[in-house]
Scaffold this motif. Structure first.
Motif, PDB file in Angstrom:
ATOM      1  N   GLY A 160       0.096  -3.148  11.865  1.00 24.45           N
ATOM      2  CA  GLY A 160       1.448  -3.066  11.325  1.00 24.45           C
ATOM      3  C   GLY A 160       1.948  -4.450  11.007  1.00 24.45           C
ATOM      4  O   GLY A 160       1.372  -5.457  11.410  1.00 24.45           O
ATOM      5  N   GLY A 161       3.034  -4.531  10.292  1.00 24.36           N
ATOM      6  CA  GLY A 161       3.573  -5.837   9.943  1.00 24.36           C
ATOM      7  C   GLY A 161       4.313  -5.772   8.630  1.00 24.36           C
ATOM      8  O   GLY A 161       4.321  -4.757   7.948  1.00 24.36           O
ATOM      9  N   HIS A 162       4.974  -6.860   8.292  1.00 32.53           N
ATOM     10  CA  HIS A 162       5.753  -6.903   7.061  1.00 32.53           C
ATOM     11  C   HIS A 162       4.822  -7.209   5.883  1.00 32.53           C
ATOM     12  O   HIS A 162       4.469  -8.347   5.633  1.00 32.53           O
ATOM     13  CB  HIS A 162       6.842  -7.979   7.171  1.00 32.53           C
ATOM     14  N   LYS A 163       4.431  -6.177   5.195  1.00 35.03           N
ATOM     15  CA  LYS A 163       3.600  -6.333   4.007  1.00 35.03           C
ATOM     16  C   LYS A 163       4.126  -5.423   2.907  1.00 35.03           C
ATOM     17  O   LYS A 163       4.546  -4.305   3.165  1.00 35.03           O
ATOM     18  CB  LYS A 163       2.132  -5.988   4.301  1.00 35.03           C
ATOM     19  N   HIS A 164       4.079  -5.914   1.691  1.00 40.04           N
ATOM     20  CA  HIS A 164       4.558  -5.095   0.579  1.00 40.04           C
ATOM     21  C   HIS A 164       3.403  -4.305  -0.029  1.00 40.04           C
ATOM     22  O   HIS A 164       2.242  -4.686   0.090  1.00 40.04           O
ATOM     23  CB  HIS A 164       5.222  -5.965  -0.483  1.00 40.04           C
ATOM     24  N   HIS A 165       3.748  -3.197  -0.644  1.00 41.09           N
ATOM     25  CA  HIS A 165       2.758  -2.471  -1.445  1.00 41.09           C
ATOM     26  C   HIS A 165       3.230  -2.505  -2.883  1.00 41.09           C
ATOM     27  O   HIS A 165       4.414  -2.742  -3.170  1.00 41.09           O
ATOM     28  CB  HIS A 165       2.591  -1.036  -0.931  1.00 41.09           C
ATOM     29  N   TYR A 166       2.320  -2.327  -3.805  1.00 44.86           N
ATOM     30  CA  TYR A 166       2.678  -2.539  -5.203  1.00 44.86           C
ATOM     31  C   TYR A 166       1.877  -1.610  -6.104  1.00 44.86           C
ATOM     32  O   TYR A 166       0.870  -1.030  -5.712  1.00 44.86           O
ATOM     33  CB  TYR A 166       2.437  -3.996  -5.608  1.00 44.86           C
ATOM     34  N   ALA A 167       2.344  -1.495  -7.347  1.00 43.25           N
ATOM     35  CA  ALA A 167       1.676  -0.668  -8.344  1.00 43.25           C
ATOM     36  C   ALA A 167       0.582  -1.472  -9.037  1.00 43.25           C
ATOM     37  O   ALA A 167       0.721  -2.670  -9.281  1.00 43.25           O
ATOM     38  CB  ALA A 167       2.689  -0.169  -9.377  1.00 43.25           C
TER      39      ALA A 167
ATOM     40  N   VAL B  67      -1.224   0.275  -4.185  1.00 41.33           N
ATOM     41  CA  VAL B  67      -2.106  -0.536  -3.355  1.00 41.33           C
ATOM     42  C   VAL B  67      -1.378  -0.940  -2.081  1.00 41.33           C
ATOM     43  O   VAL B  67      -0.264  -1.481  -2.139  1.00 41.33           O
ATOM     44  CB  VAL B  67      -2.578  -1.797  -4.110  1.00 41.33           C
ATOM     45  N   TYR B  68      -1.989  -0.649  -0.936  1.00 37.44           N
ATOM     46  CA  TYR B  68      -1.427  -1.013   0.363  1.00 37.44           C
ATOM     47  C   TYR B  68      -2.333  -2.029   1.048  1.00 37.44           C
ATOM     48  O   TYR B  68      -3.556  -2.025   0.875  1.00 37.44           O
ATOM     49  CB  TYR B  68      -1.322   0.221   1.274  1.00 37.44           C
ATOM     50  N   SER B  69      -1.729  -2.898   1.835  1.00 35.85           N
ATOM     51  CA  SER B  69      -2.478  -3.794   2.710  1.00 35.85           C
ATOM     52  C   SER B  69      -1.877  -3.712   4.104  1.00 35.85           C
ATOM     53  O   SER B  69      -0.685  -3.404   4.262  1.00 35.85           O
ATOM     54  CB  SER B  69      -2.435  -5.237   2.193  1.00 35.85           C
TER      55      SER B  69
ATOM     56  N   SER C 201      -8.590  -8.228 -10.315  1.00 36.89           N
ATOM     57  CA  SER C 201      -7.437  -9.123 -10.247  1.00 36.89           C
ATOM     58  C   SER C 201      -6.399  -8.415  -9.385  1.00 36.89           C
ATOM     59  O   SER C 201      -6.607  -7.272  -8.970  1.00 36.89           O
ATOM     60  CB  SER C 201      -6.879  -9.439 -11.637  1.00 36.89           C
ATOM     61  N   GLU C 202      -5.278  -9.072  -9.106  1.00 33.05           N
ATOM     62  CA  GLU C 202      -4.318  -8.499  -8.164  1.00 33.05           C
ATOM     63  C   GLU C 202      -3.809  -7.137  -8.624  1.00 33.05           C
ATOM     64  O   GLU C 202      -3.559  -6.249  -7.802  1.00 33.05           O
ATOM     65  CB  GLU C 202      -3.142  -9.450  -7.975  1.00 33.05           C
ATOM     66  N   TYR C 203      -3.681  -6.942  -9.918  1.00 35.86           N
ATOM     67  CA  TYR C 203      -3.112  -5.696 -10.424  1.00 35.86           C
ATOM     68  C   TYR C 203      -4.131  -4.842 -11.186  1.00 35.86           C
ATOM     69  O   TYR C 203      -3.748  -3.870 -11.815  1.00 35.86           O
ATOM     70  CB  TYR C 203      -1.921  -6.003 -11.334  1.00 35.86           C
TER      71      TYR C 203
ATOM     72  N   VAL D 255      -7.225 -20.551  -8.480  1.00 31.45           N
ATOM     73  CA  VAL D 255      -7.233 -19.718  -9.675  1.00 31.45           C
ATOM     74  C   VAL D 255      -8.276 -18.629  -9.524  1.00 31.45           C
ATOM     75  O   VAL D 255      -9.394 -18.879  -9.074  1.00 31.45           O
ATOM     76  CB  VAL D 255      -7.530 -20.576 -10.928  1.00 31.45           C
ATOM     77  N   HIS D 256      -7.908 -17.407  -9.912  1.00 29.40           N
ATOM     78  CA  HIS D 256      -8.809 -16.275  -9.714  1.00 29.40           C
ATOM     79  C   HIS D 256     -10.132 -16.479 -10.449  1.00 29.40           C
ATOM     80  O   HIS D 256     -11.200 -16.144  -9.916  1.00 29.40           O
ATOM     81  CB  HIS D 256      -8.141 -14.985 -10.198  1.00 29.40           C
ATOM     82  N   ALA D 257     -10.101 -17.048 -11.652  1.00 31.24           N
ATOM     83  CA  ALA D 257     -11.325 -17.214 -12.433  1.00 31.24           C
ATOM     84  C   ALA D 257     -12.304 -18.179 -11.774  1.00 31.24           C
ATOM     85  O   ALA D 257     -13.509 -18.126 -12.036  1.00 31.24           O
ATOM     86  CB  ALA D 257     -10.975 -17.705 -13.837  1.00 31.24           C
TER      87      ALA D 257
END
Length: 536
Positions: A71-78, A93-95, A136-138, A212-214
């Motif tokens: 558990g913890g403060h983490k955001h989820h996103y589209a 996407v959850y972490s 990539s992140e999204y 950088v991701h690349a």
């Protein structure tokens, strides 16, 4: 909601998934586009799928929270998931996060990272290949779809950009979906290949978390390139009924096992330093010189001229040199072709106005078509380079790896070089010229070649009933396939170039071995213990 921060636990995620499943069938048919409409309330909050970490409790051995729910403060996103059979899907996407003292581990779908805010943080990927890769992140790409990408590249010689266009035209069925980009295809391809490699070696993949991701995979790609050199291909110790023969066929005589390889070069090439004999890596494929010779960029490009280049040109102010550069830049334009000027004063001028590429790729084939090894020749396909390539492919500490015969179209000159350099590691290796070149390229008047490299002189290589025992044209046939990668790889950096070509060879070998198995040729991998035994 994509940017909202929540306090979540593994149990919370499980409850939210159960609630979503009760109001929406996640197993709906792929062609039910209406149920996956981006504007629907469900997809705005959850998505057609939810991507979560594979663990529900901390797995760090010395963490005091080990075994307890995360558990913890983490955001989820589209995000967007690109799939093979269901097209493009909006996903959530959850972490998860471990709050244990001295742990602070973030668990993502395909990797974990400890102390993510640290500049030295490292992503450690879970064992195996996940069902979806975070390109990539999204952007997430289904592993089954990456397998299709690999086949398109290996069989159709398609670039990442072409693969992305094919996917967007044929499989992206949502009108407002994010288009698959060529960069996403390449990122997924490289990550997938590295995960396959780490799985084969039972060594988790680790890459930097920041940056950088690349560039994140650069070190891992380079490390794999070094492992692939020489004996690194998984099929390096390949053997089958087409590349090993028992001689003689008469059971009353003592039998001897014969093996063969075929060596040849093919033009592909990556950008290299313009300085002769320099093999240093360029900072960018667009550069003309490596960092060590960067000062040469300021010198006139005409060979033998030491004056400085001026006026933002690559030549000095000498009229003939400047005119040569202007004519070179004009070349190909309609005006130049119509004018067809031929100034005698400019004849004989040589300059390095543009970039320079490596000379060729040298390949070592088995007669069955399996590729054992690859090497880049920078200057030329010289016999000295060819000898070094042979010795690197078949190292001295594995004497039985050395084949009985090595076919090469220039074996007569190679043999002369071996004798002159007093290299004895190939004393008991036959060096015939392949049949095609022996007939069409080598003069009958060359007595040395006729006595030492004529394939007809090696009586055990030919049988009246079976013909030639080995396919000495395997390299010529394989080069037709390999040479078509020039358009794809020619502008790559050295690291990506080597990784890509090695991976194409790996895919080719996998497919070739499967064909040999179906034909009953008994493909196998010779154990290293056996290869380490003396040849006789």
């Amino acid at each position: 909601m994509a940017g909202r921060r929540l306090t979540t636990t593994a149990d919370d995620i499980d409850k939210s998934l159960s609630k979503a499943a009760s109001s929406f069938d996640l197993g709906a048919k792929p062609d039910c586009v209406a149920s996956r409409r981006i504007g629907s309330p469900l997809l705005s909050g959850v998505g057609a799928e939810v991507i979560v970490p594979p663990v529900r409790s901390c797995i760090t051995p010395d963490c005091p929270q080990q075994g307890k729910p995360l558990g913890g403060h983490k955001h989820h996103y589209a995000a967007t998931l690109y799939t093979r059979s269901r097209g493009t899907l909006p996903v959530r996407v959850y972490s998860l996060y471990c709050k244990g003292a001295c742990c602070h581990t973030t668990y993502r779908h395909d990797y974990l990272v400890r102390s993510a805010r640290s500049p030295d943080a490292v992503r450690e990927y879970y064992p195996g290949v996940p069902h979806a890769l975070e390109a990539s992140e999204y952007s997430f790409v289904e592993s089954k779809l990456v397998q299709v990408f690999r086949s398109q590249m290996a069989l159709c010689h398609a670039s990442g950009e072409i693969v992305a266009k094919c996917y967007n035209l044929g499989l992206c069925d949502l009108p407002d979906a994010r288009q698959l980009s060529g960069d996403t295809v390449w990122h997924a391809f490289y990550l997938h290949a590295l995960l396959l490699d780490s799985t084969r070696r039972s060594d988790p993949l680790r890459v930097p978390h920041s940056g950088v991701h690349a560039e994140r995979l650069q070190r891992a790609l380079e490390a794999r390139n070094l492992r692939m050199a020489g004996v690194g291909q998984p099929e390096w110790a390949h053997a089958c009924d087409l590349c090993e023969k028992i001689y003689p066929t008469d059971p009353s005589d003592p039998e001897k096992r014969l093996s063969a390889c075929v060596m040849d070069g093919v033009t592909v090439g990556h950008p290299r330093c313009n300085e002769n004999l320099c093999t240093n890596r360029l900072r960018s494929p667009r550069d003309r010189f490596c960092p060590e010779h960067a000062a040469e960029e300021e010198i006139c490009a005409v060979h033998g001229c030491a004056l400085r280049a001026e006026d933002s040109k690559r030549t000095c102010c000498t009229p003939a040199h400047r005119q040569h550069e202007e004519d070179k830049r004009e070349k190909g334009k309609a005006f130049f072709r119509l004018k067809k000027r031929a100034d005698d004063k400019l004849q004989g001028i040589k300059a390095s106005l543009g970039r320079r590429w490596t000379h060729n790729e040298q390949l070592m084939f088995r007669p069955c078509g399996v590729i054992l090894s690859r090497c880049t020749f920078y200057e030329s396909e010289s016999v000295g380079n060819a000898l070094r390539f042979i010795l690197a492919t078949f190292p001295e500490h594995l004497p039985r790896a050395m084949p009985s015969y090595i076919f090469f179209d220039n074996n007569c000159l190679l043999l002369r070089h071996i004798l002159a350099s007093k290299e004895h590691r190939l004393d008991d290796v036959g060096l015939p010229v392949d049949v095609f070149h022996a007939i069409r390229k080598h003069k009958e008047s060359d007595a040395f070649c006729a006595m030492n490299c004529n394939p007809a002189c090696f009586t055990e290589l030919y049988s009246d009933g079976l013909g030639w025992l080995f396919n000495s044209s395997a390299a010529e046939q394989g080069n037709v396939w390999f040479g078509k990668f020039m358009a794809v790889a020619r502008e790559m950096s050295e690291i990506h170039y080597n990784f890509f070509l090695d991976e194409m060879i790996l895919i080719h070998n996998e497919q070739r071995v499967e064909v040999l198995r179906k034909r009953g040729c008994h493909p196998r991998t010779v154990p290293l213990d056996e290869l380490a035994m003396p040849r006789h």
